[in-house]
Design a protein around this motif. Sequence first.
Motif, PDB file in Angstrom:
ATOM      1  N   THR A   1       0.983  -1.289   0.033  1.00  0.00           N
ATOM      2  CA  THR A   1       0.106   0.130   0.029  1.00  0.00           C
ATOM      3  C   THR A   1       0.793   1.228  -0.071  1.00  0.00           C
ATOM      4  O   THR A   1       1.488   1.428   0.898  1.00  0.00           O
ATOM      5  N   PRO A   2       1.050   2.009  -1.178  1.00  0.00           N
ATOM      6  CA  PRO A   2       0.567   1.561  -2.569  1.00  0.00           C
ATOM      7  C   PRO A   2       1.147   0.507  -3.146  1.00  0.00           C
ATOM      8  O   PRO A   2       2.217   0.155  -2.828  1.00  0.00           O
ATOM      9  N   PRO A   3       0.476   0.051  -4.035  1.00  0.00           N
ATOM     10  CA  PRO A   3       1.256  -0.911  -4.842  1.00  0.00           C
ATOM     11  C   PRO A   3       2.359  -0.576  -5.569  1.00  0.00           C
ATOM     12  O   PRO A   3       2.470   0.890  -5.997  1.00  0.00           O
ATOM     13  N   ALA A   4       3.408  -1.198  -5.810  1.00  0.00           N
ATOM     14  CA  ALA A   4       4.747  -0.664  -6.319  1.00  0.00           C
ATOM     15  C   ALA A   4       5.542  -1.485  -7.412  1.00  0.00           C
ATOM     16  O   ALA A   4       5.126  -2.830  -7.457  1.00  0.00           O
ATOM     17  N   ALA A   5       6.131  -0.714  -8.296  1.00  0.00           N
ATOM     18  CA  ALA A   5       6.960  -1.598  -9.466  1.00  0.00           C
ATOM     19  C   ALA A   5       8.114  -1.278  -9.161  1.00  0.00           C
ATOM     20  O   ALA A   5       8.619   0.067  -8.627  1.00  0.00           O
ATOM     21  N   ILE A   6       9.117  -2.122  -9.893  1.00  0.00           N
ATOM     22  CA  ILE A   6      10.377  -1.950  -9.789  1.00  0.00           C
ATOM     23  C   ILE A   6      11.129  -2.058 -11.185  1.00  0.00           C
ATOM     24  O   ILE A   6      10.712  -2.861 -11.927  1.00  0.00           O
ATOM     25  N   ALA A   7      11.859  -0.777 -11.463  1.00  0.00           N
ATOM     26  CA  ALA A   7      12.292  -1.004 -12.729  1.00  0.00           C
ATOM     27  C   ALA A   7      13.963  -0.550 -12.599  1.00  0.00           C
ATOM     28  O   ALA A   7      14.349   0.354 -11.826  1.00  0.00           O
ATOM     29  N   THR A   8      14.647  -1.212 -13.587  1.00  0.00           N
ATOM     30  CA  THR A   8      16.104  -1.144 -13.378  1.00  0.00           C
ATOM     31  C   THR A   8      16.515   0.304 -14.419  1.00  0.00           C
ATOM     32  O   THR A   8      15.652   0.597 -15.213  1.00  0.00           O
ATOM     33  N   LEU A   9      17.542   1.008 -14.108  1.00  0.00           N
ATOM     34  CA  LEU A   9      17.640   2.244 -14.496  1.00  0.00           C
ATOM     35  C   LEU A   9      18.112   2.162 -16.158  1.00  0.00           C
ATOM     36  O   LEU A   9      19.098   1.578 -16.453  1.00  0.00           O
ATOM     37  N   MET A  10      17.609   2.558 -17.291  1.00  0.00           N
ATOM     38  CA  MET A  10      17.707   2.310 -18.485  1.00  0.00           C
ATOM     39  C   MET A  10      19.158   2.942 -18.995  1.00  0.00           C
ATOM     40  O   MET A  10      19.779   2.249 -19.805  1.00  0.00           O
ATOM     41  N   PRO A  11      19.495   4.173 -18.469  1.00  0.00           N
ATOM     42  CA  PRO A  11      20.705   4.562 -18.961  1.00  0.00           C
ATOM     43  C   PRO A  11      21.993   3.703 -18.508  1.00  0.00           C
ATOM     44  O   PRO A  11      22.971   3.576 -19.110  1.00  0.00           O
ATOM     45  N   GLU A  12      21.773   3.029 -17.304  1.00  0.00           N
ATOM     46  CA  GLU A  12      22.878   1.994 -16.824  1.00  0.00           C
ATOM     47  C   GLU A  12      22.785   1.191 -17.535  1.00  0.00           C
ATOM     48  O   GLU A  12      23.704   0.337 -17.771  1.00  0.00           O
ATOM     49  N   ILE A  13      21.693   0.374 -17.962  1.00  0.00           N
ATOM     50  CA  ILE A  13      21.368  -0.726 -18.717  1.00  0.00           C
ATOM     51  C   ILE A  13      22.423  -0.519 -20.099  1.00  0.00           C
ATOM     52  O   ILE A  13      23.214  -1.400 -20.482  1.00  0.00           O
ATOM     53  N   ILE A  14      22.231   0.643 -20.768  1.00  0.00           N
ATOM     54  CA  ILE A  14      22.765   1.023 -21.783  1.00  0.00           C
ATOM     55  C   ILE A  14      24.293   1.047 -21.692  1.00  0.00           C
ATOM     56  O   ILE A  14      25.147   0.472 -22.609  1.00  0.00           O
ATOM     57  N   ARG A  15      24.552   1.734 -20.758  1.00  0.00           N
ATOM     58  CA  ARG A  15      26.117   1.934 -20.324  1.00  0.00           C
ATOM     59  C   ARG A  15      26.855   0.345 -20.152  1.00  0.00           C
ATOM     60  O   ARG A  15      27.797   0.288 -20.661  1.00  0.00           O
ATOM     61  N   ARG A  16      25.977  -0.321 -19.200  1.00  0.00           N
ATOM     62  CA  ARG A  16      26.935  -1.317 -18.613  1.00  0.00           C
ATOM     63  C   ARG A  16      26.888  -2.594 -19.628  1.00  0.00           C
ATOM     64  O   ARG A  16      27.888  -3.304 -19.726  1.00  0.00           O
ATOM     65  N   MET A  17      25.870  -2.485 -20.582  1.00  0.00           N
ATOM     66  CA  MET A  17      25.735  -3.637 -21.602  1.00  0.00           C
ATOM     67  C   MET A  17      26.605  -3.157 -23.100  1.00  0.00           C
ATOM     68  O   MET A  17      26.316  -3.861 -23.860  1.00  0.00           O
ATOM     69  N   LYS A  18      27.045  -2.112 -22.793  1.00  0.00           N
ATOM     70  CA  LYS A  18      27.476  -1.340 -24.084  1.00  0.00           C
ATOM     71  C   LYS A  18      26.570  -1.245 -25.298  1.00  0.00           C
ATOM     72  O   LYS A  18      27.051  -1.570 -26.546  1.00  0.00           O
ATOM     73  N   LEU A  19      25.524  -0.661 -25.061  1.00  0.00           N
ATOM     74  CA  LEU A  19      24.500  -0.701 -26.224  1.00  0.00           C
ATOM     75  C   LEU A  19      24.404   0.880 -26.549  1.00  0.00           C
ATOM     76  O   LEU A  19      24.501   1.775 -26.095  1.00  0.00           O
ATOM     77  N   THR A  20      23.512   0.943 -27.866  1.00  0.00           N
ATOM     78  CA  THR A  20      23.337   2.395 -28.285  1.00  0.00           C
ATOM     79  C   THR A  20      21.767   2.130 -28.655  1.00  0.00           C
ATOM     80  O   THR A  20      21.407   1.322 -29.189  1.00  0.00           O
ATOM     81  N   TRP A  21      21.002   3.305 -28.125  1.00  0.00           N
ATOM     82  CA  TRP A  21      19.526   3.502 -28.377  1.00  0.00           C
ATOM     83  C   TRP A  21      19.391   3.573 -29.899  1.00  0.00           C
ATOM     84  O   TRP A  21      20.220   4.449 -30.463  1.00  0.00           O
ATOM     85  N   GLU A  22      18.386   2.980 -30.555  1.00  0.00           N
ATOM     86  CA  GLU A  22      18.378   2.893 -31.883  1.00  0.00           C
ATOM     87  C   GLU A  22      17.112   4.171 -32.048  1.00  0.00           C
ATOM     88  O   GLU A  22      16.017   3.972 -31.500  1.00  0.00           O
TER      89      GLU A  22
END
Length: 309
Positions: A288-309
């Motif tokens: 209460t209240p319900p909650a969602a967890i999301a990992t941080l997208m900029p860190e995903i892109i950085r750590r996995m060495k990705l580029t946003w298309e």
Amino acid sequence: MSRDAMPREAARDNGFGRDVLRAYNAAVRRYGRELWVTGISVGIREVAGRADASAGPVIAIHVRRKDPDSRVPAKRRIPPTILGVPTDVVEGTYAHSSNGHGPSALPVFPLRPGSSYARHNGTAATLAAVVRDNKGTLCLLSAAHTLREGGKFKKGDLMVHPGPLDSQQPAGVSRYETVHLGMDAGIAKLEPGIQALNRALLTNQLIHTPEMPLIGDILEKVGRTTGITQAEVRNIGTFSGFHPAMRLVPLPGDPNPISDQGDSGSTWYDAVTSAAKGLHVAVDPHATPPAAIATLMPEIIRRMKLTWE
């Protein structure tokens, strides 16, 4: 930098001072291994589920069950401050956002964030985004537990759209490549001839290059099951092994669920700027209240060495 350290960019953009970061790090050292603790974060104090920003940034200790002080053993009582920074106690048990369940989805090409997506022998989840790996190859981004559903997986495994739960004849669209388990993120190489773009299903919003979330941001996701959902960012830190991540709660008065089975892998993007900010990986629907967890997208892109298309 320790495994659960606050990302520098997240601290800078949110204006977390050195005092707050020292207190956060002290809390991680003190409580990070306790089984009754489900998260440690910097956030806004909550009173009856509503944000109270009057105390400024607080160190939130997330616990499986929140009891009155009189019933809490002395060694488990959270002090009112840590290194001079106020604390808060938040009840929440965060588990992987499930695949499957919900209404079926029709095939829609080009593929978009919000599309039904899963392993060829899985159920159904949600496609997050289109990215390029460090070799410039087009890939589809989603939750790692979607790519590894069932526990048996290998490089080259086929991913399909719609998910098998949604269609008796799904199309093969990508092949499993790699994952980052701490952020529950993974990529699969796009199959030849399959088109995909970062324009959200249902809203048609062009999702822009990732940016760090800010406490108080209003974010939106398009989930395979619940469709369009909005929520507020309340905390940034580490939650049940997901790190770095943020906790989101529904907007006041919104009766719709923040997530349901099949939303796993959705991208949370800024409702105003449309910048990608998080990857939906976990939920506590009973809090209460319900909650969602999301990992941080900029860190995903950085750590996995990705580029946003």
